[in-house]
Design an enzyme around this catalytic site. Sequence first.
Site, PDB file in Angstrom:
ATOM      1  N   GLY A 202      25.537  22.317 -45.917  1.00  0.00           N
ATOM      2  CA  GLY A 202      26.224  21.068 -45.627  1.00  0.00           C
ATOM      3  C   GLY A 202      25.431  19.996 -44.911  1.00  0.00           C
ATOM      4  O   GLY A 202      25.953  18.907 -44.677  1.00  0.00           O
ATOM      5  N   GLY A 203      24.178  20.258 -44.538  1.00  0.00           N
ATOM      6  CA  GLY A 203      23.388  19.255 -43.831  1.00  0.00           C
ATOM      7  C   GLY A 203      23.169  17.988 -44.642  1.00  0.00           C
ATOM      8  O   GLY A 203      23.375  16.869 -44.161  1.00  0.00           O
ATOM      9  N   LYS A 204      22.765  18.153 -45.890  1.00  0.00           N
ATOM     10  CA  LYS A 204      22.532  16.986 -46.749  1.00  0.00           C
ATOM     11  C   LYS A 204      23.849  16.291 -47.100  1.00  0.00           C
ATOM     12  O   LYS A 204      23.889  15.057 -47.256  1.00  0.00           O
ATOM     13  CB  LYS A 204      21.784  17.412 -48.012  1.00  0.00           C
ATOM     14  CG  LYS A 204      20.357  17.909 -47.743  1.00  0.00           C
ATOM     15  CD  LYS A 204      19.657  18.287 -49.042  1.00  0.00           C
ATOM     16  CE  LYS A 204      18.212  18.714 -48.789  1.00  0.00           C
ATOM     17  NZ  LYS A 204      18.127  19.953 -47.991  1.00  0.00           N
ATOM     18  N   ASP A 221      29.213  24.352 -54.849  1.00  0.00           N
ATOM     19  CA  ASP A 221      28.311  25.469 -54.612  1.00  0.00           C
ATOM     20  C   ASP A 221      28.893  26.686 -55.310  1.00  0.00           C
ATOM     21  O   ASP A 221      30.093  26.963 -55.193  1.00  0.00           O
ATOM     22  CB  ASP A 221      28.138  25.746 -53.121  1.00  0.00           C
ATOM     23  CG  ASP A 221      26.879  26.553 -52.845  1.00  0.00           C
ATOM     24  OD1 ASP A 221      25.867  25.947 -52.442  1.00  0.00           O
ATOM     25  OD2 ASP A 221      26.893  27.785 -53.055  1.00  0.00           O
ATOM     26  N   ARG A 226      29.575  30.615 -49.355  1.00  0.00           N
ATOM     27  CA  ARG A 226      28.829  29.439 -48.889  1.00  0.00           C
ATOM     28  C   ARG A 226      29.709  28.186 -48.926  1.00  0.00           C
ATOM     29  O   ARG A 226      29.562  27.288 -48.094  1.00  0.00           O
ATOM     30  CB  ARG A 226      27.581  29.244 -49.754  1.00  0.00           C
ATOM     31  CG  ARG A 226      26.479  30.249 -49.453  1.00  0.00           C
ATOM     32  CD  ARG A 226      25.334  30.137 -50.443  1.00  0.00           C
ATOM     33  NE  ARG A 226      24.735  28.826 -50.437  1.00  0.00           N
ATOM     34  CZ  ARG A 226      23.768  28.440 -49.607  1.00  0.00           C
ATOM     35  NH1 ARG A 226      23.312  29.287 -48.698  1.00  0.00           N
ATOM     36  NH2 ARG A 226      23.250  27.232 -49.672  1.00  0.00           N
ATOM     37  N   ASP A 254      30.073  27.354 -61.328  1.00  0.00           N
ATOM     38  CA  ASP A 254      28.700  27.702 -61.671  1.00  0.00           C
ATOM     39  C   ASP A 254      27.952  26.405 -61.953  1.00  0.00           C
ATOM     40  O   ASP A 254      28.209  25.723 -62.946  1.00  0.00           O
ATOM     41  CB  ASP A 254      28.685  28.625 -62.881  1.00  0.00           C
ATOM     42  CG  ASP A 254      27.272  29.044 -63.277  1.00  0.00           C
ATOM     43  OD1 ASP A 254      26.300  28.577 -62.642  1.00  0.00           O
ATOM     44  OD2 ASP A 254      27.137  29.837 -64.228  1.00  0.00           O
ATOM     45  N   GLY A 255      27.011  26.059 -61.082  1.00  0.00           N
ATOM     46  CA  GLY A 255      26.311  24.788 -61.217  1.00  0.00           C
ATOM     47  C   GLY A 255      25.535  24.650 -62.503  1.00  0.00           C
ATOM     48  O   GLY A 255      25.338  23.532 -63.003  1.00  0.00           O
ATOM     49  N   ASP A 272      19.622  20.337 -54.913  1.00  0.00           N
ATOM     50  CA  ASP A 272      18.871  21.054 -53.873  1.00  0.00           C
ATOM     51  C   ASP A 272      19.034  22.546 -54.145  1.00  0.00           C
ATOM     52  O   ASP A 272      19.951  23.194 -53.649  1.00  0.00           O
ATOM     53  CB  ASP A 272      19.408  20.673 -52.494  1.00  0.00           C
ATOM     54  CG  ASP A 272      18.617  21.312 -51.368  1.00  0.00           C
ATOM     55  OD1 ASP A 272      17.380  21.314 -51.444  1.00  0.00           O
ATOM     56  OD2 ASP A 272      19.246  21.826 -50.425  1.00  0.00           O
ATOM     57  N   CYS A 327      12.946  24.005 -50.540  1.00  0.00           N
ATOM     58  CA  CYS A 327      12.292  24.180 -49.238  1.00  0.00           C
ATOM     59  C   CYS A 327      11.235  25.273 -49.356  1.00  0.00           C
ATOM     60  O   CYS A 327      11.165  26.198 -48.547  1.00  0.00           O
ATOM     61  CB  CYS A 327      13.302  24.498 -48.141  1.00  0.00           C
ATOM     62  SG  CYS A 327      14.474  25.799 -48.536  1.00  0.00           S
TER      63      CYS A 327
END
Length: 401
Positions: A202-204, A221, A226, A254-255, A272, A327
């Site tokens: 959730g940061g972005k 997600d 999550r 499902d992304g 991301d 990342c």
Amino acid sequence: MALLSDTRLLLRKVKDLRCLTPRRNRVKEKWAVTRTKHPPTSLALQHFDSTYGVQLCQLWPSVRAALLSERKYGALLNNFCHDAVLANLEAQGCRDFLRDTDTEAQPSLEQESEVAADDEASGASISKKSDIDGQQLSPLHLSPHIKCLVFPRGDITRFKPARPDMCGLLGYYLMDAASLLPCLALDVQEGHNVLDLCAAPGGKTLALLQTQCIGFLCLNDASVSRTLRLRKVLDSYVPKPLLTDEKLRITSFDGTKWGDIERNTFDRVLVDVPCTTDRHSLMEDDNNIFSKIRTGERRKLPQLQLELLMAGIEAACPSGEILYSTCTLSQIQNQSVVEQAIFLARENHGIQLQVVDLRPLTHMFRKTFHFAPDLHLGEMVIPHVAANFGPIYMCKLRRLT
């Protein structure tokens, strides 16, 4: 001496007779005690030494030292909080890196654009935004509402946990400050429809909400657990009326199938993707992707990342933009995935993509972050002991009409 020789011979004969002993009467070898244990963090370091040592060459020793050191954080201010958090953090010596930018390098980029415009006026077929090496230079528009404070270079002071205000909302969110760069590069404008395909934790998402200009935001997600964590983060930072607004939607689809759900819809798409999460893999044995039981999952990561990026490309509308980020330092999970996506989008879907040059972003924030030199596709923040942020890779694509 003769007695010792006779004893050894007797033992050898006993061992030779072991094959004649019924299996149910044999003593099992205690291999779990005698064999060397390799924790996931150790396996990750071995893997990174063999791959990143070749990929980064002379840069790897310094990056390695930074990855094994305590990371730095940034405090993303929450505009929905009523407490005067900014003044308190500045009194501790923090600075807003979004306002402390390097403007000396900007004229060179502006000159490139002016030269391109002059060439176009003289009849040359070059874009006004300066098409250089097949990449398009676009001006960077930063939202005045986003603020992220960091301690000065070399200062490893830790932030204190944020406290809730009278409404129960926390004043700031602690995150790797480099994780904010993909949100800035996404360049969200007033009224845009935005999809965050892999939104947890959730940061972005919070950074996108701080822009206060999004017309509609869809958060997805694939993991239900999550997604629950994402909801808890939003509950701690965002007022409830905004969370129940029709302009915000949270899903657990499902992304990789998003292209079948909503195609040609969003002005901006943030992809991301899950990755090896290099810093976590080196520091934490718990939930480590280098655990032996997760070997198959780790090997399938590049294919999953490719499918997610392809879904994001299909979800974007013509002239829409897609930001791919990870990342990890892995070239296989970064540039290789983007290259395959560009090829497959053209060959299988007839979608033409243009790589958007992010050099204005890297020039602007090079006082705060260290960027990898000579990347042929995208930009990457590499960890440095004096500025221990990252790693963060990002590449921006634009769908052509």
